[in-house]
Design an enzyme around this catalytic site. Structure first.
Site, PDB file in Angstrom:
ATOM      1  N   THR A  87       1.109   3.509  -6.289  1.00 13.26           N
ATOM      2  CA  THR A  87      -0.235   4.894  -7.692  1.00 13.26           C
ATOM      3  C   THR A  87       0.127   3.947  -9.509  1.00 13.26           C
ATOM      4  OG1 THR A  87       0.004   6.782  -7.095  1.00 13.26           O
ATOM      5  CG2 THR A  87      -0.364   6.791  -8.866  1.00 13.26           C
ATOM      6  N   LYS A 162      -7.434   8.608  -7.795  1.00 10.36           N
ATOM      7  CA  LYS A 162      -5.683   9.541  -8.119  1.00 10.36           C
ATOM      8  C   LYS A 162      -5.249   9.395  -9.452  1.00 10.36           C
ATOM      9  CE  LYS A 162      -1.505   9.365  -6.586  1.00 10.36           C
ATOM     10  NZ  LYS A 162      -0.783  11.115  -5.370  1.00 10.36           N
ATOM     11  N   LYS A 237       4.471  10.354 -15.046  1.00  8.21           N
ATOM     12  CA  LYS A 237       3.999   9.346 -14.694  1.00  8.21           C
ATOM     13  C   LYS A 237       2.454   8.419 -14.116  1.00  8.21           C
ATOM     14  CE  LYS A 237       3.241   5.322 -10.611  1.00  8.21           C
ATOM     15  NZ  LYS A 237       3.619   5.279  -9.750  1.00  8.21           N
TER      16      LYS A 237
HETATM   17  P1  NAD Z   1      10.469   5.306  -3.575  1.00  6.45           P
HETATM   18  O1  NAD Z   1      11.194   5.105  -5.265  1.00  6.45           O
HETATM   19  O2  NAD Z   1      10.743   6.089  -3.163  1.00  6.45           O
HETATM   20  O3  NAD Z   1      10.033   3.897  -2.784  1.00  6.45           O
HETATM   21  C1  NAD Z   1       9.458   2.406  -4.126  1.00  6.45           C
HETATM   22  C2  NAD Z   1      10.142   1.720  -2.838  1.00  6.45           C
HETATM   23  O4  NAD Z   1      10.228   0.463  -3.175  1.00  6.45           O
HETATM   24  C3  NAD Z   1      12.273   1.525  -3.061  1.00  6.45           C
HETATM   25  O5  NAD Z   1      12.669   1.250  -1.576  1.00  6.45           O
HETATM   26  C4  NAD Z   1      12.431   0.239  -3.990  1.00  6.45           C
HETATM   27  O6  NAD Z   1      13.511  -0.697  -3.712  1.00  6.45           O
HETATM   28  C5  NAD Z   1      10.990  -1.174  -3.312  1.00  6.45           C
HETATM   29  N1  NAD Z   1      10.843  -1.784  -3.766  1.00  6.45           N
HETATM   30  C6  NAD Z   1      10.945  -1.856  -5.433  1.00  6.45           C
HETATM   31  N2  NAD Z   1      10.554  -3.384  -6.098  1.00  6.45           N
HETATM   32  C7  NAD Z   1      10.851  -3.642  -4.691  1.00  6.45           C
HETATM   33  C8  NAD Z   1       9.624  -5.569  -5.143  1.00  6.45           C
HETATM   34  N3  NAD Z   1       9.956  -6.064  -5.419  1.00  6.45           N
HETATM   35  N4  NAD Z   1      10.350  -5.773  -3.308  1.00  6.45           N
HETATM   36  C9  NAD Z   1      10.317  -4.980  -2.844  1.00  6.45           C
HETATM   37  N5  NAD Z   1      10.414  -3.322  -2.281  1.00  6.45           N
HETATM   38  C10 NAD Z   1      10.762  -2.967  -3.060  1.00  6.45           C
HETATM   39  O7  NAD Z   1       9.357   5.872  -4.452  1.00  6.45           O
HETATM   40  P2  NAD Z   1       7.827   5.838  -3.677  1.00  6.45           P
HETATM   41  O8  NAD Z   1       8.273   8.054  -3.502  1.00  6.45           O
HETATM   42  O9  NAD Z   1       8.118   5.749  -2.378  1.00  6.45           O
HETATM   43  O10 NAD Z   1       6.697   5.801  -4.295  1.00  6.45           O
HETATM   44  C11 NAD Z   1       6.153   4.626  -4.129  1.00  6.45           C
HETATM   45  C12 NAD Z   1       4.402   4.795  -4.715  1.00  6.45           C
HETATM   46  O11 NAD Z   1       3.852   6.176  -3.959  1.00  6.45           O
HETATM   47  C13 NAD Z   1       5.160   5.428  -6.286  1.00  6.45           C
HETATM   48  O12 NAD Z   1       3.895   4.325  -7.008  1.00  6.45           O
HETATM   49  C14 NAD Z   1       4.292   6.913  -6.275  1.00  6.45           C
HETATM   50  O13 NAD Z   1       3.680   7.400  -7.707  1.00  6.45           O
HETATM   51  C15 NAD Z   1       3.493   6.582  -5.540  1.00  6.45           C
HETATM   52  N6  NAD Z   1       3.313   8.398  -4.811  1.00  6.45           N
HETATM   53  C16 NAD Z   1       4.363   9.096  -4.147  1.00  6.45           C
HETATM   54  C17 NAD Z   1       4.412  10.862  -4.065  1.00  6.45           C
HETATM   55  C18 NAD Z   1       5.640  10.714  -3.660  1.00  6.45           C
HETATM   56  O14 NAD Z   1       5.465  11.905  -3.075  1.00  6.45           O
HETATM   57  N7  NAD Z   1       6.689  10.236  -3.152  1.00  6.45           N
HETATM   58  C19 NAD Z   1       3.359  10.807  -3.735  1.00  6.45           C
HETATM   59  C20 NAD Z   1       1.955  10.188  -4.317  1.00  6.45           C
HETATM   60  C21 NAD Z   1       1.987   9.103  -4.827  1.00  6.45           C
END
Ligand code: NAD
Length: 289
Positions: A87, A162, A237
């Site tokens: 997102t 979204k 966010k």
């Molecule tokens: P998270 O922080 O658990 O996962 C993100 C991952 O990206 C981490 O493992 C981090 O190490 C990795 N990362 C960061 N920078 C990087 C890079 N340069 N190269 C490679 N890896 C890198 O977050 P999440 O909960 O999995 O959410 C991910 C996305 O999904 C976000 O944008 C969030 O807003 C969206 N989202 C989350 C949810 C939820 O319920 N968690 C629901 C819908 C959407």
């Protein structure tokens, strides 16, 4: 079909695992090196993107997505379908879309709804903008990871859908918590309040499916001490992204703006790391102003 998956966090890892279980040849990458996955994970991003037909990214925000695209765009074969499921703000989505175009890649912004449970169970909803051909080519992959994928139109429309959806969610969760908080003070039993409103015109997802009152309604994060779920800071966010977009196009969103202030207050005052339904105990402590 060979798939590269970048960003193996709470969402990315189970999504990638579902693709692996469905038989796709998949290789993953994350900055964290201790990821335990059923499929292979490489420490070299080049290896993850080389000779793949599809590359997914699932990263925290626009900054990381732009960083990764700057690194990988020139390494991908022309025609590769690049799918960003994070997102992020509409501006960053346009940036990566344009960057990828310079290298003849097809891009999709494909954020999701459904949270970690949806990612694990393969029941996410995908909202998708960008190259329609890319969408048609990889639709079966969305069907593995989700229950619904909606093609919304030009690049950035997935992100637009979204943030509009999550603005409804943030506002409606605050409304439901306000109602429970008032019901408490009026001496109305929470279970009775749920029974009435979940069957009346007050019904909505925040109440019927994700009830913020512990022990009431279907099981939700409130029954697990408000462990997320969907964390307050992620809701904040998304609400701020909605406000940023509203500012850019001069849209009137008074409740969206107020909701972002309420979540800002919550995050600063004990709500960080809690589920976004933690508004209910937060309001319970507050005096009327
Ligand atoms: P998270 O922080 O658990 O996962 C993100 C991952 O990206 C981490 O493992 C981090 O190490 C990795 N990362 C960061 N920078 C990087 C890079 N340069 N190269 C490679 N890896 C890198 O977050 P999440 O909960 O999995 O959410 C991910 C996305 O999904 C976000 O944008 C969030 O807003 C969206 N989202 C989350 C949810 C939820 O319920 N968690 C629901 C819908 C959407």
């Amino acid at each position: 079909m060979k798939v590269g998956f970048i960003g193996l966090g709470n969402m990315g890892l189970p999504m990638a695992e579902n693709l692996y279980k469905a038989g796709y040849e998949i290789i993953g990458f994350d900055l964290k090196t201790e990821i335990k996955a059923k499929f292979s994970v490489s420490n070299e991003i080049e290896q993850v993107v080389k000779d793949k037909q599809v590359i997914f990214t699932m990263l925290p925000s626009g900054r990381e997505v732009m960083d990764v695209y700057r690194q990988i765009a020139s390494l991908c074969a022309p025609g590769t379908v690049m799918v960003d499921c994070s997102t992020i703000d509409v501006k960053s989505a346009h940036f990566v879309g344009n960057l990828a175009k310079d290298f003849q890649l097809l891009t999709l912004d494909a954020p999701v709804s459904g949270g970690v449970i949806g990612a694990e169970q393969g029941t996410l909803t995908f909202m998708i903008g960008g190259d329609q051909k890319g969408f048609d080519d990889i639709k079966p992959l969305f069907e593995v990871m989700g229950k619904k994928s909606v093609y919304c139109g030009h690049s950035g429309s997935g992100q637009a859908a979204k943030i509009c959806n999550n603005m409804i969610l943030g506002v409606s969760m605050i409304g439901v918590c306000e109602a429970f908080s008032l019901a408490d003070k009026l001496g109305l039993d929470r279970q009775k309040m749920f029974e009435v409103s979940s069957n009346s015109s007050g019904q909505c997802w925040s109440l019927n499916t994700y009830c913020p009152a512990p022990g009431v309604g279907p099981k939700s994060p409130s029954d697990n001490k408000y462990e997320p779920g969907f964390a307050t800071e992620l809701m904040l966010k998304d609400l701020l992204l909605a406000q940023e977009a509203a500012e850019q196009v001069s849209a009137h969103t008074p409740l969206g703006k107020h909701a972002s202030n309420v979540y800002q207050d919550l995050v600063k005052n004990g709500g960080l790391g809690k589920d976004f339904s933690y508004i209910l105990p937060f309001f319970k402590e507050k005096k009327r102003v």
